[in-house]
Design an enzyme around this catalytic site. Structure first.
Site, PDB file in Angstrom:
ATOM      1  CB  CYS A   2      94.918  14.976  18.863  1.00  0.00           C
ATOM      2  SG  CYS A   2      95.081  14.479  20.486  1.00  0.00           S
ATOM      3  NE  ARG A  27      94.773  19.973  15.431  1.00  0.00           N
ATOM      4  CZ  ARG A  27      93.630  20.559  15.254  1.00  0.00           C
ATOM      5  NH1 ARG A  27      93.541  21.367  14.579  1.00  0.00           N
ATOM      6  NH2 ARG A  27      92.676  20.133  15.936  1.00  0.00           N
ATOM      7  CD1 TRP A  75      98.968  19.237  23.497  1.00  0.00           C
ATOM      8  CD2 TRP A  75      97.328  18.917  24.635  1.00  0.00           C
ATOM      9  NE1 TRP A  75      99.088  20.176  24.207  1.00  0.00           N
ATOM     10  CE2 TRP A  75      98.010  20.049  25.080  1.00  0.00           C
ATOM     11  CE3 TRP A  75      96.097  18.684  25.155  1.00  0.00           C
ATOM     12  CZ2 TRP A  75      97.427  20.510  26.232  1.00  0.00           C
ATOM     13  CZ3 TRP A  75      95.706  19.019  26.387  1.00  0.00           C
ATOM     14  CH2 TRP A  75      96.434  19.994  26.979  1.00  0.00           C
ATOM     15  CG  ASN A  99      91.259  16.107  18.218  1.00  0.00           C
ATOM     16  OD1 ASN A  99      91.630  16.220  19.189  1.00  0.00           O
ATOM     17  ND2 ASN A  99      91.161  17.244  17.122  1.00  0.00           N
ATOM     18  N   GLY A 100      90.080  14.215  20.700  1.00  0.00           N
ATOM     19  CA  GLY A 100      88.986  14.315  21.623  1.00  0.00           C
ATOM     20  C   GLY A 100      88.976  13.590  22.756  1.00  0.00           C
ATOM     21  CD  GLU A 478      96.378  38.908  23.243  1.00  0.00           C
ATOM     22  OE1 GLU A 478      95.914  38.349  23.939  1.00  0.00           O
ATOM     23  OE2 GLU A 478      97.208  38.158  22.325  1.00  0.00           O
ATOM     24  CE  LYS A 482      99.794  36.229  22.371  1.00  0.00           C
ATOM     25  NZ  LYS A 482      98.448  35.787  21.733  1.00  0.00           N
ATOM     26  CD  GLU A 485     100.242  32.602  24.169  1.00  0.00           C
ATOM     27  OE1 GLU A 485      99.703  31.509  23.983  1.00  0.00           O
ATOM     28  OE2 GLU A 485      99.919  33.657  23.708  1.00  0.00           O
ATOM     29  CG  HIS A 501      93.738  49.639  45.934  1.00  0.00           C
ATOM     30  ND1 HIS A 501      93.399  50.702  46.724  1.00  0.00           N
ATOM     31  CD2 HIS A 501      93.456  50.686  44.846  1.00  0.00           C
ATOM     32  CE1 HIS A 501      93.169  51.644  46.498  1.00  0.00           C
ATOM     33  NE2 HIS A 501      93.031  51.595  45.094  1.00  0.00           N
ATOM     34  CE  LYS A 606      96.810  29.366  16.211  1.00  0.00           C
ATOM     35  NZ  LYS A 606      96.894  30.598  16.690  1.00  0.00           N
TER      36      LYS A 606
HETATM   37  C1  F6R Z   1      96.904  32.600  22.918  1.00  0.00           C
HETATM   38  C2  F6R Z   1      96.035  31.775  22.132  1.00  0.00           C
HETATM   39  C3  F6R Z   1      94.842  31.370  22.839  1.00  0.00           C
HETATM   40  C4  F6R Z   1      93.523  31.198  21.988  1.00  0.00           C
HETATM   41  C5  F6R Z   1      92.451  30.728  22.721  1.00  0.00           C
HETATM   42  C6  F6R Z   1      91.118  30.791  21.935  1.00  0.00           C
HETATM   43  O1  F6R Z   1      97.976  33.237  22.230  1.00  0.00           O
HETATM   44  O2  F6R Z   1      96.244  31.785  20.834  1.00  0.00           O
HETATM   45  O3  F6R Z   1      94.605  31.977  24.185  1.00  0.00           O
HETATM   46  O4  F6R Z   1      93.247  32.659  21.611  1.00  0.00           O
HETATM   47  O5  F6R Z   1      92.617  29.205  22.907  1.00  0.00           O
HETATM   48  O6  F6R Z   1      91.181  30.168  20.561  1.00  0.00           O
HETATM   49  P1  F6R Z   1      90.489  30.415  19.470  1.00  0.00           P
HETATM   50  O7  F6R Z   1      90.590  31.967  19.244  1.00  0.00           O
HETATM   51  O8  F6R Z   1      90.908  29.408  18.346  1.00  0.00           O
HETATM   52  O9  F6R Z   1      88.888  30.092  19.953  1.00  0.00           O
END
Ligand code: F6R
Length: 611
Positions: A2, A27, A75, A99-100, A478, A482, A485, A501, A606
């Site tokens: 949120c 976010r 959210w 938020n929370g 990674e 990417k 997601e 395997h 985010k």
């Molecule tokens: C993927 C992504 C998430 C964040 C994860 C940690 O693209 O953005 O996997 O890396 O939620 O977030 P932070 O770095 O803010 O702790």
């Protein structure tokens, strides 16, 4: 998660609130709403879905003029995304945005029901509104304190009371909230980009503090109800950094910034010496480290995987990488002399915060690698190393990852210097090599059409493997995250040698593989794995270096892989900085071609401030 904004000043508050909410869209959210004073009454407008729905609803009203209000992007956690579950929630006397997550909302709801309150929504947040109403007897600070005593969980709250039409109140615990200080106007917000258009001065609200804000004045009370002075911080991010600047998406803009921010992150930490200015960690502490534990989530954890490779190689110290949400409940054996490294872009990730607190309980030293100045994680670790990525708006992390790995390299060099494993000259050479990578990154970015072309041929598949060995395997982790997601294609990372395997049974003509093979020493092994895939009908996109392509593939490229992308020649130790770029671009173009909402992928947020 949120997003919260609040405004009090001379401007028309709904406009400022919408402006702020737009900046918090990254976010992640599924509904939005605002509450504002008009003729001394609280007016609430909210709507399911995108902000535009809310804007349309606001525009249906007669011309609003209001100088104080709060806004929210929700959210969903408790209750589906709907009009009724959207924030603000309120009674006749007040409105709140939250938020929370309130963990004990069910018994509190029962209690309030027994007192005759009615609930309209399924949210935990409405409990806060009605609980406040219950305690409110014309004294907002008293009511907030009483509410805080009763609730368990995480919260950042913006509150307006009908009796105080020129004031916003705020309180927080375990969820981020800043107070923006303008001239004749003040703000609350979940994150800095929401206020940057108006001011770059802000105060961080700490756990349990309550803020009372008017257009001229910001009062902060501590847990003992005493007025306290708080430091006013200045954000160095400029407003433009939170704009797309002509790029179709923030993600693409952020990928194109990577060369520059690599330099901007390395340069301040090198003045002939690597100059991390630790306050609490001494060279002696570093010399006695037995093991390093790296904790993080998602992309940040993947940056930790690169860190493990580099630190083990350069410092000869064992490194374990932990998924923060696992670490917090695990029985990992930790020694007091171990060092904990927490990596986080936002500095607000709930799992990483909890893992860091647990590490602190073992008495270990903790260092946080964080992008957001003053965020929660920076305040609970012994020392902080900032990355200088600027605001990362796209939900999918790209540039933050690159500078997180830059810090891993700097740390590895620093530790090996303290342990007398490397000379000053070698450090200088390594730093200058890292700085030279900006050119190679830009070279790849200038060749992005080639990647677009690969994406065109691959975007129809529903499954993909990424394979690699050693450092390439960590980069592949990674790359795969990417892709899934943002394009919603199922993809997995496999250690190339592990495929046979079991998982190789999945390979068919409809299950292609992206093979990373940038290590000359392991190339022949990778080649065998690629052949195993090709002979089972799997299509292969090979990412390798110019040198390997020249020396090892020369005239038989087509027999080896269906597609080949050549990375400019780079010392293998530093390959992650360049190898990740085509893979980020590949994920981006795949998502664009599939018509996905690149910057705001479904179901994602985010900054993940709940467990
Ligand atoms: C993927 C992504 C998430 C964040 C994860 C940690 O693209 O953005 O996997 O890396 O939620 O977030 P932070 O770095 O803010 O702790």
């Amino acid at each position: 998660m949120c997003g919260i904004v609040g405004y009090v000043g001379e401007k028309n508050s709904p406009e400022v609130l919408i402006d702020g909410l737009k900046k918090l869209e990254y976010r992640g959210y599924d509904s939005a709403g605002i509450a504002f004073f008009e003729e001394n009454e609280i007016n609430i407008i909210k709507s399911r879905g995108k902000l535009q729905n809310l804007i349309n609803k606001i525009n249906e009203n007669k011309k609003i003029h209001s100088t104080c209000g709060i806004g929210h992007t929700r959210w969903a956690t408790h209750g589906e995304p709907s009009h009724i579950n959207s924030h603000p929630h309120g009674s006749k006397t007040l409105a709140i945005v939250h938020n929370g997550i309130i963990e004990n909302y069910l018994p509190l709801k029962e209690e309030l029901l027994s007192k005759g309150y009615n609930f309209l929504s399924q949210t935990d947040s409405e409990v806060l509104a009605l609980l406040l109403d219950y305690y409110y007897e014309k004294d907002p600070i008293f009511a907030v304190n009483k509410m805080v005593e009763k609730i368990k969980g995480s919260y950042a709250l913006g509150i307006i009371f009908r009796d105080y039409p020129e004031k916003i109140f705020a309180v927080k615990r375990d969820s981020p909230l800043i107070i923006g200080k303008g001239k004749g106007e003040n703000f609350i917000a979940s994150d800095i980009p929401a206020i940057l258009k108006y001011t770059n001065k802000y105060i961080i609200l700490e756990e349990g503090e309550i803020a009372e804000i008017t257009k001229e004045c910001i009062r902060i009370y501590n847990r003992d109800n005493q007025l306290i002075e708080k430091e006013i911080l200045t954000a160095t991010w400029d407003e433009n950094a939170a704009e797309k600047n002509g790029f179709p998406h923030f993600m693409l803009k952020e990928i194109y910034e990577e060369g520059e921010i690599l330099r901007k992150t390395i340069s301040p930490y090198y003045d002939g010496n690597i100059n991390f200015k630790f306050q609490n960690i001494t060279d002696e502490n570093i010399n006695s480290i037995k093991k390093i534990h790296i904790i993080g989530c998602g992309t940040a954890m993947h940056a930790g995987l690169i860190g493990k490779n580099i630190i083990e190689k350069l410092c000869k110290i064992p490194v374990e990488v932990h998924i923060a949400s696992e670490f917090r409940y695990s029985e990992t054996v930790i020694d007091k002399q171990d060092l904990i490294l927490a990596i986080s872009q936002s500095g607000e990730t709930a799992d990483t915060i909890a893992a860091l607190k647990k590490a602190g309980d073992y008495g270990c030293r903790t260092i946080a690698v964080v992008n957001v100045l003053g965020s929660s994680i920076t305040r609970i670790s012994d020392d902080v190393i900032y990355t200088f990525a600027g605001p990362e708006i796209s939900v999918a992390s790209t540039k933050a990852y690159l500078v997180q790995i830059a810090i891993m390299y700097l740390l590895a060099l620093k530790i090996s210097e303290i342990k007398n494993l490397i000379s000053e000259n070698e450090i200088a050479e390594n730093i200058s090599y890292m700085l030279s990578l900006e050119k190679k990154i830009n070279q790849i970015l200038n060749n992005s059409d080639k990647i677009k072309h690969f994406a065109y041929d691959f975007h129809g598949y529903e499954n993909l493997f990424y394979i690699g060995r050693g450092l390439d395997y960590s980069i592949a982790a990674e790359a795969s995250l990417k892709l899934k997601e943002i394009s919603y294609i199922h993809s997995e990372t496999y250690a190339a040698g592990e495929l046979k395997h079991g998982a190789i049974s999945l390979i068919t003509k409809d299950f292609p593989v992206i093979a990373l093979a940038t290590d000359e020493n392991l190339f022949d092994k990778m080649l065998s794995n690629i052949k195993e895939i090709k002979s089972r009908g799997g299509k292969v996109l090979l990412i390798t270096t110019e040198n390997i392509a020249k020396e090892k593939l020369s005239d038989r490229k087509e027999d080896i892989a269906d597609y080949i992308f050549q990375i400019p020649e780079t010392k293998h130790l530093f390959i992650p900085f360049v190898a990740i770029i085509p893979l980020q671009l590949f994920a981006y173009y795949m998502a664009v071609l599939r018509g996905c909402d690149v910057d705001k992928p479904r179901n994602l947020a985010k900054s993940v401030t709940v467990e």
